[in-house]
Structure formats: C-alpha cells, structure tokens
Motif scaffolding. Sequence first.
Motif, PDB file in Angstrom:
ATOM      1  N   THR A 128       0.850  -1.177   0.000  1.00 29.85           N
ATOM      2  CA  THR A 128       0.000   0.000   0.000  1.00 29.85           C
ATOM      3  C   THR A 128       0.890   1.234   0.000  1.00 29.85           C
ATOM      4  OG1 THR A 128      -1.685  -1.180   1.261  1.00 29.85           O
ATOM      5  CG2 THR A 128      -1.805   1.221   1.280  1.00 29.85           C
ATOM      6  N   ASP A 129       0.629   2.149  -0.914  1.00 30.50           N
ATOM      7  CA  ASP A 129       1.389   3.391  -0.936  1.00 30.50           C
ATOM      8  C   ASP A 129       0.981   4.250   0.259  1.00 30.50           C
ATOM      9  OD1 ASP A 129       2.631   2.685  -3.323  1.00 30.50           O
ATOM     10  OD2 ASP A 129       1.080   3.626  -4.539  1.00 30.50           O
ATOM     11  N   VAL A 130       1.963   4.678   1.022  1.00 28.90           N
ATOM     12  CA  VAL A 130       1.739   5.586   2.139  1.00 28.90           C
ATOM     13  C   VAL A 130       2.672   6.769   1.940  1.00 28.90           C
ATOM     14  CG1 VAL A 130       1.847   5.884   4.641  1.00 28.90           C
ATOM     15  CG2 VAL A 130       1.159   3.681   3.686  1.00 28.90           C
ATOM     16  N   GLU A 131       2.099   7.947   1.915  1.00 23.18           N
ATOM     17  CA  GLU A 131       2.894   9.156   1.692  1.00 23.18           C
ATOM     18  C   GLU A 131       2.893   9.987   2.978  1.00 23.18           C
ATOM     19  OE1 GLU A 131       2.965  13.041  -1.290  1.00 23.18           O
ATOM     20  OE2 GLU A 131       1.215  11.737  -1.252  1.00 23.18           O
ATOM     21  N   PHE A 132       4.053  10.395   3.428  1.00 25.18           N
ATOM     22  CA  PHE A 132       4.192  11.278   4.580  1.00 25.18           C
ATOM     23  C   PHE A 132       4.550  12.662   4.044  1.00 25.18           C
ATOM     24  CE2 PHE A 132       4.543   7.198   6.433  1.00 25.18           C
ATOM     25  CZ  PHE A 132       4.399   7.299   7.810  1.00 25.18           C
ATOM     26  N   VAL A 133       3.756  13.675   4.377  1.00 25.02           N
ATOM     27  CA  VAL A 133       4.024  15.025   3.933  1.00 25.02           C
ATOM     28  C   VAL A 133       3.919  15.990   5.115  1.00 25.02           C
ATOM     29  CG1 VAL A 133       3.179  14.619   1.585  1.00 25.02           C
ATOM     30  CG2 VAL A 133       1.614  15.511   3.310  1.00 25.02           C
ATOM     31  N   ARG A 134       4.604  17.104   5.001  1.00 28.82           N
ATOM     32  CA  ARG A 134       4.498  18.147   6.018  1.00 28.82           C
ATOM     33  C   ARG A 134       3.756  19.314   5.416  1.00 28.82           C
ATOM     34  NH1 ARG A 134       8.780  22.052   8.782  1.00 28.82           N
ATOM     35  NH2 ARG A 134       7.455  22.661  10.517  1.00 28.82           N
ATOM     36  N   LEU A 135       2.698  19.740   6.085  1.00 27.47           N
ATOM     37  CA  LEU A 135       1.903  20.874   5.592  1.00 27.47           C
ATOM     38  C   LEU A 135       2.451  22.176   6.121  1.00 27.47           C
ATOM     39  CD1 LEU A 135      -1.662  19.386   5.975  1.00 27.47           C
ATOM     40  CD2 LEU A 135      -0.203  19.396   3.957  1.00 27.47           C
TER      41      LEU A 135
END
Length: 135
Positions: A128-135
């Motif tokens: 499963t693709d899991v993306e971690f981003v900072r807003l």
Amino acid sequence: MGKTISLTRRATGEYTATNADGATIDFGGEGQFSPVDLLLAALAGCSAIDVDVVTSRRAEPTRFELTASGEKVTDEDGGKRLDNVRLAFDVDFADDEQGNQARGLVDRLIQLSHEKDCTVSRTIEHPTDVEFVRL
C-alpha cells in the motif's frame, strides 16, 4: 470512497482521532490503546462486521468474540512492524435451525473477509502506498 481522520495532540504521546462523522477516540495515554492496539482492533472489527452482519440475519449469536494478535519484530534495517498477525474467531449460535444455518456460514464468511471484503486485512497484506508530507 475516500476516508479521512484528523489527529489532535492532547499531551505528549496522547492523541484524539476524529473521523468525518465527528466520532472520536483517544489513544496513546496511560491505560489507553496504543496505535498498534488500534490497528489490531480495526482488523478484528472489520472482519467481525463481515461475519456478524450476514450471520445475524439468520440468528443472533450466543457468543461472538475475536482475538487479534501479532508479534512486534525489528527488521534487519531496524524498521519495526507486526508479524504473524492472527485473527481468531470464537462464534456460536443456538442449537436450532436458524442457529445451525448461521453457524454453517461462519467459515466461508471468515474466508471471504480475509480474501476479499475486509479493507483492513487487505491493506495490511498487500503493498500500500503511504505518503508522509508536512503541511
């Protein structure tokens, strides 16, 4: 259909998750569920719904309990994950015609939940693709 929850920090290591309907669950604090506990609860809950909804159309269970377990392991690269995840069903119905009909469905419903219907178990088992981003 997309799913979204928001997470709010209450204190160090303590959080409240809120879903789109406004339901909340606190976790992370002393005596509360850990994130891994919540994952196991989600797995058990997902498959419980798959089995319960169909069997309860025939008969109310006399016993309906699930145990979700897993072993915390550390990979060679130091990454942590669960392994040997197991979901054990303890389900029974009255010894009558409707109960026997419901009981006769349980094994097939467990299999369908595992192979097709439970979004949680399928997400755990398949890449499963899991993306971690900072807003």
